[in-house]
Design an enzyme around this catalytic site. Structure first.
Site, mmCIF file in Angstrom:
data_model
loop_
_atom_site.group_PDB
_atom_site.id
_atom_site.type_symbol
_atom_site.label_atom_id
_atom_site.label_comp_id
_atom_site.label_asym_id
_atom_site.label_seq_id
_atom_site.Cartn_x
_atom_site.Cartn_y
_atom_site.Cartn_z
ATOM 1 N N VAL A 63 46.033 66.927 44.545
ATOM 2 C CA VAL A 63 46.545 68.269 44.228
ATOM 3 C C VAL A 63 45.563 69.367 44.626
ATOM 4 C CG1 VAL A 63 48.103 67.511 42.400
ATOM 5 C CG2 VAL A 63 45.720 68.092 41.835
ATOM 6 N N SER A 140 43.431 71.403 26.947
ATOM 7 C CA SER A 140 42.751 70.459 26.063
ATOM 8 C C SER A 140 42.244 71.227 24.856
ATOM 9 C CB SER A 140 41.565 69.820 26.805
ATOM 10 O OG SER A 140 40.713 69.130 25.929
ATOM 11 N N TYR A 153 33.712 70.922 32.329
ATOM 12 C CA TYR A 153 35.061 70.548 31.902
ATOM 13 C C TYR A 153 35.677 71.652 31.045
ATOM 14 C CZ TYR A 153 38.835 67.869 29.709
ATOM 15 O OH TYR A 153 40.057 67.438 29.259
ATOM 16 N N LYS A 157 39.166 74.005 31.544
ATOM 17 C CA LYS A 157 40.273 74.010 30.587
ATOM 18 C C LYS A 157 40.466 75.369 29.928
ATOM 19 C CE LYS A 157 41.661 69.844 31.319
ATOM 20 N NZ LYS A 157 42.982 69.614 31.941
ATOM 21 N N ILE A 186 43.722 61.606 22.394
ATOM 22 C CA ILE A 186 44.916 60.863 22.777
ATOM 23 C C ILE A 186 44.506 59.504 23.339
ATOM 24 C CG2 ILE A 186 47.034 60.904 24.141
ATOM 25 C CD1 ILE A 186 46.803 63.177 22.055
#
Length: 255
Positions: A63, A140, A153, A157, A186
């Site tokens: 992507v 997130s 990270y 996000k 998760i």
């Protein structure tokens, strides 16, 4: 079984596992046709087998590549006739690294997958979306609160939430909604804590009020809700799916 998305096309990135796979299965069960991509075609094929009776288009896509994304969207339109729903789920989960030890390559890899990928897909699909279309992006809990040693990270996000809110304002007048899901802990194969196992999993389980990990299917249910008529006045929203996260916990989420 009710099929509220019959004759609608749902494009899902990162559909080879975890939340992306669960959302593909959920949307197929609700009647949608699927356009699925992932960098791992074998995983993508496994997802497709769980949606065997559903009209679909599959492609292995980076992507972060404008050219690959444009081809994927063009092929989707050619095979399925349109796009009504977009779920940007592709991304790279974090590795805990002190900032002074963080390489340029790590920065580029996360920015390319987590931010540029959403940018490429969104820019590419906008000309094909009509009034009533809906986009859902995956951020997130790390896009809402920071974590030590995960600056890159968290930056991706946090940035994704900002990007999504801008798209909600830009596309809203055209009748196109953009919303965000922000998963917590998760139980997915790429969750950093799951990969570590042992004490990391225990910290995640103890890190929310429900005292367990969430499932990809529980996130997929929220995504389907955001695509549906029941959420028709929701635009620019960020839905935390975290079991009631405890502020003191630092273990990261994962798709």
């Amino acid at each position: 079984m009710s099929a509220p998305f019959q004759d609608k096309v749902c494009l899902i990135t990162g559909a080879g596992s975890g939340i992306g796979r669960a959302t593909a299965v959920k949307m197929a069960s609700l009647g949608a046709s699927l356009s699925l991509c992932d960098i791992n075609y074998d995983n993508l094929s496994a997802t497709a087998k769980q949606c065997a009776s559903t009209p679909r288009h599959l492609d292995d896509v980076d992507v972060g590549s404008k050219q690959e994304v444009e081809k994927f969207i063009k092929d989707t339109i050619g095979k399925l006739g349109g796009i009504e729903f977009v779920f940007n789920c592709a991304g790279v989960n974090p590795t805990s690294i002190p900032l002074e030890e963080t390489s340029d390559e790590y920065w580029d890899r996360l920015m390319n997958a987590n931010l540029r990928g959403v940018f490429n897909i969104t820019r590419g699909v906008i000309p094909h979306l009509k009034r009533g279309a809906s986009i859902v992006n995956v951020s997130s809990i790390s896009g809402i609160r920071g974590s030590a040693q995960q600056a890159v990270y968290c930056t991706t996000k946090f940035g994704l939430i900002g990007f999504s809110k801008c798209m909600a304002l830009e596309l809203g007048p055209k009748g196109i909604r953009t919303n965000v899901v922000a998963p917590g802990y998760i139980d997915t194969p790429t969750n950093a804590g799951i990969v570590k196992g042992g004490e990391a999993v225990t910290r995640m389980i103890n890190g929310n009020a429900l005292g367990r990990l969430g499932t990809p299917e529980e996130v997929a249910d929220v995504v389907a809700f955001l695509f549906g008529e029941e959420s028709r006045y929701m635009n620019g929203a960020v839905l935390e799916i975290d079991g009631g996260i405890k502020m003191s916990s630092t273990t990261s989420s994962g798709k």
